[in-house]
Design a protein around this motif. Structure first.
Motif, PDB file in Angstrom:
ATOM      1  N   SER A  25      34.970  48.247  45.441  1.00 16.17           N
ATOM      2  CA  SER A  25      35.107  46.847  45.711  1.00 16.17           C
ATOM      3  C   SER A  25      34.627  46.536  47.063  1.00 16.17           C
ATOM      4  O   SER A  25      34.695  47.137  48.119  1.00 16.17           O
ATOM      5  CB  SER A  25      36.788  46.346  45.860  1.00 16.17           C
ATOM      6  OG  SER A  25      37.009  45.183  46.496  1.00 16.17           O
ATOM      7  N   ARG A  40      42.250  45.597  40.762  1.00 15.39           N
ATOM      8  CA  ARG A  40      41.651  46.865  41.098  1.00 15.39           C
ATOM      9  C   ARG A  40      42.657  47.505  41.962  1.00 15.39           C
ATOM     10  O   ARG A  40      43.423  46.723  42.536  1.00 15.39           O
ATOM     11  CB  ARG A  40      40.388  46.608  42.047  1.00 15.39           C
ATOM     12  CG  ARG A  40      39.202  45.975  41.324  1.00 15.39           C
ATOM     13  CD  ARG A  40      37.950  45.827  42.123  1.00 15.39           C
ATOM     14  NE  ARG A  40      36.961  45.998  41.448  1.00 15.39           N
ATOM     15  CZ  ARG A  40      35.971  46.990  41.778  1.00 15.39           C
ATOM     16  NH1 ARG A  40      36.233  47.914  42.825  1.00 15.39           N
ATOM     17  NH2 ARG A  40      35.119  47.179  41.055  1.00 15.39           N
ATOM     18  N   ARG A  49      36.495  37.416  46.265  1.00 12.08           N
ATOM     19  CA  ARG A  49      35.724  38.746  46.592  1.00 12.08           C
ATOM     20  C   ARG A  49      34.471  38.570  47.187  1.00 12.08           C
ATOM     21  O   ARG A  49      33.902  39.347  47.836  1.00 12.08           O
ATOM     22  CB  ARG A  49      35.721  39.401  45.140  1.00 12.08           C
ATOM     23  CG  ARG A  49      35.770  40.944  45.153  1.00 12.08           C
ATOM     24  CD  ARG A  49      36.212  41.800  43.872  1.00 12.08           C
ATOM     25  NE  ARG A  49      37.607  42.001  44.395  1.00 12.08           N
ATOM     26  CZ  ARG A  49      38.359  42.011  43.415  1.00 12.08           C
ATOM     27  NH1 ARG A  49      38.215  41.566  42.119  1.00 12.08           N
ATOM     28  NH2 ARG A  49      39.938  42.375  43.626  1.00 12.08           N
TER      29      ARG A  49
END
Lengths: 425, 425
Positions: free
Chosen positions: A156, B121, B292
């Motif tokens: 990530s 995640r 993100r």
DNA sequence: AAAGTAAATGAATCAGTAA
DNA sequence: GTTACTGATTCATTTACTT
């Protein structure tokens, strides 16, 4: 394991129940099942009485034709699976709970591995409610000793990768802290591979205009099939699709050097599959898809390598990728970027041939990989290393002779791990 | 509908089966149900300060006893729902198929609205198989006349907004085409709001460090609850959580001006909920807010130059762009791509500084341009030319001394000040 | 053999320091 | 003081080990 020269493909018209009956037991490594949706029949399956519905018997024990139909065929599918084999069952919210119960009863709940969510974006409608944008794939194995190739995804962006490379220990109060050596420097913890592949797969739905599309209603993208095939099979393994439809599974298997067996009750579907197999479309090539989609800025392969170079792209010429903006020693300079699967010599030949009747010019090949690098041998063509090439040479020079290089990334799956079951059983 | 000044919140210790029995029928707009998932485990967690331990037991004799438990409580939950009300049932792969059957039998399959996938995640570890990264939320309504607020997401980056804004009609063969006026010009269709919200929700998992965390195991993020609440209720509506745990639903309801009722069998849980309600804490997740992408900064520039290189991008470090997948001479290799407007020496310094306390490692700078190239001077950092750099050096070597270099293509349009010393290169 | 404990892990935050 | 950067911390999951 020996890898045969060309993958074998068998197709068969008929009810897979009969065909599976004649197949050798324990002969298949992967079964991908994508049956037709009998939506209405499924809806009628739903029972009224609360607690009684949970037992599997109540679903298929009655004359509900859909679950009975599936049950019989999956039981035979399990029979032809090797003990290391796996089943992937593709369905959607209409029947996923019924399928799950069926599979639990056939394979045993302890052989349930994953509920994979295939998520995609698609054209919206104005319906009241949420837009359906996923389907479910159940992953079951025949035994605990199933074949599985570990793949890794990128970290990530919020992960501090250079930091988590540090070794961690627990201090006196059992708190995790970073380890330091006697000089007070941080201690490394080895190279990182990425994070294990998750059970949510975001893969674009087949573009309505894609060449890959052959007009079959429930056609699945090759990229989805590719991921399934690579997860649980190796080259030379056998893949079965008892409802093969337009044959995406077989096409993917062939492109990835796996053997395959496709069955469908529709003669037209099998004919379509055979035609696709004879000439797999270029866009069907997983290699081509990987490339085209991973290029930065949606540029071509050559443009990606030539980023930062002052050049004019040359279109509609298979040998020449670009023309430098500046002449060198009074001559135009034509450039070709070495293709994947092409040696430097091949690139040089292709460029030479394309430039044959372009008059006086200079020729430059950008070397992208080293397989057959034989630079310096060409009097008329200059070979210049790409960034990747130069960096790989840098690594190679300092590599112990025994070590093998890792693979480069492809569309999200950045590397492939050791096979956990290679020890055998 | 009148909106009351302050939202009402009621909490209750006990089995929701009994509490629901005493509640007014048809009084609730939304029931959010987050019971034990049938994990066959005891879930236990300490509060941050270690002052208390919260735990609950999720171990059942059989799937029958679990489904029976759920069935009875959901049937009563349906009774207290208004006819325009909805139920959201949170579960995971352990029991989702059982829950789906139960809900179909209680609400009727035609009241099934969506199978929502909450994907996230989180930390991982090597596993044979796929990493679980989603949970399922079933959305049922009591009647077809359910309350639903339509929300929109951003268009996919690949969507052509210009096309979206054109009006579409069907032609003689019932194919969709863009509408044109009598002059043959395309006709607009007003501004678009975005894509309707899909049934796959990517919402960050509640982070271990989040202030929002109260030490209750399986605590759900407020962001997830917020989306559910806003989807099917308005201000002043009533929300019920029969397994309220740490009270996330009630906290969210209060923050969004909805009334709420929370029930839990654990006295400690209800006490915790009450404390949380006194000072509702909602950390606007920085990740969810900024997205993100906000963590990706220099990445795409570096990635373009490093195309074809096996490396892991390093996101949260201004000096280091990447980490090679392969170690060199047993050491990790950090890479920095020379920035525009940065000399090689400056790139070397930045990389050196960033790697100062990373322990033993190798450092590589990719030189992208030649302004102040002074390679070879760095004992501790290797400088490797990029494709563009190598090609430009090739040109320069063969250039007559009088000639001036042209500028590269893409920067040509963006006017950048001349560097006074560029002539001297 | 089953159950319990320990170690490894990475996503996303908090928090301290430098610019 | 403010912002940006990056080191530090947490914790549920899995594997491996121990009782």
């Amino acid at each position: 394991m020996s890898v045969p020269g060309a993958p074998k493909v068998r197709t068969c018209v008929g009810d897979c129940l009969d065909v599976l009956h004649d197949m050798e037991p324990e002969s298949v490594d992967l079964a991908y099942v994508d049956p037709p949706f009998f939506t209405q029949k499924i809806h009628r399956l739903n029972t009224r009485d609360g607690s009684a519905t949970f037992s599997f018997r109540d679903i298929w024990g009655s004359d509900h034709s859909y679950s009975d139909f599936i049950y019989q065929r999956i039981r035979r599918t399990r029979t032809v699976l090797k003990s290391s084999g796996s089943l992937f069952f593709h369905c959607d919210k209409a029947a996923s709970h019924i399928i799950r119960l069926l599979l639990d009863s056939i394979f045993g709940p302890e052989q349930f591995r994953s509920e994979i969510i295939w998520s995609f974006r698609r054209w919206s409608n104005a319906k009241k409610g949420l837009l359906p944008a996923h389907q479910t794939i159940f992953f079951y194995s025949k035994t605990d000793n199933f074949k599985f190739n570990t793949f890794y995804q990128e970290y990530s962006p919020s992960t501090n990768i250079d930091q988590i490379m540090q070794k961690r220990i627990r201090d006196s109060r059992n708190k995790t802290v970073y380890a330091r050596n006697e000089k007070g420097e941080v201690v490394g913890n080895g190279i990182k591979k990425g994070v294990p592949l998750s059970d949510v797969w975001e893969i674009p739905f087949l573009n309505p205009k894609a060449k890959e599309r052959v007009g079959f209603p429930t056609q699945k993208p090759v990229l989805l099939m590719k991921r399934i095939v690579e997860l649980v099979t190796d080259e030379g393994d056998w893949i079965l699709d008892p409802f093969c439809g337009s044959g995406t599974t077989l096409v993917t298997s062939k492109l990835l050097n796996r053997n395959s067996i496709g069955i469908d009750i529709s003669e037209e579907a099998v004919e379509l599959t055979k035609r696709r197999l004879e000439a797999p479309l270029f866009t069907e090539s997983p290699l081509a898809q990987r490339g085209r989609e991973s290029y930065r800025r949606h540029e071509s392969y050559a443009a990606t390598y030539l980023f930062g170079v002052a050049y004019t792209p040359v279109h509609r010429n298979t040998g020449i990728d670009g023309l430098l903006k500046e002449e060198v020693a009074g001559l135009p300079v034509f450039v070709r970027v070495q293709r994947e699967g092409e040696s430097v010599s091949q690139a040089v030949s292709a460029l030479r041939k394309a430039a044959r009747n372009k008059g006086d010019c200079r020729l430059v090949v950008i070397a992208t990989h080293a397989d057959l690098f034989d630079s310096g041998r060409f009097a008329d063509v200059d070979v210049i290393p790409s960034t990747a090439f130069a960096l790989n040479e840098y690594i190679k020079k300092r590599r112990p002779s025994t070590q093998r290089p890792p693979r480069t990334g492809d569309e999200g799956l950045i590397s492939r791990g050791q096979k956990p079951n290679s020890k055998g059983a």
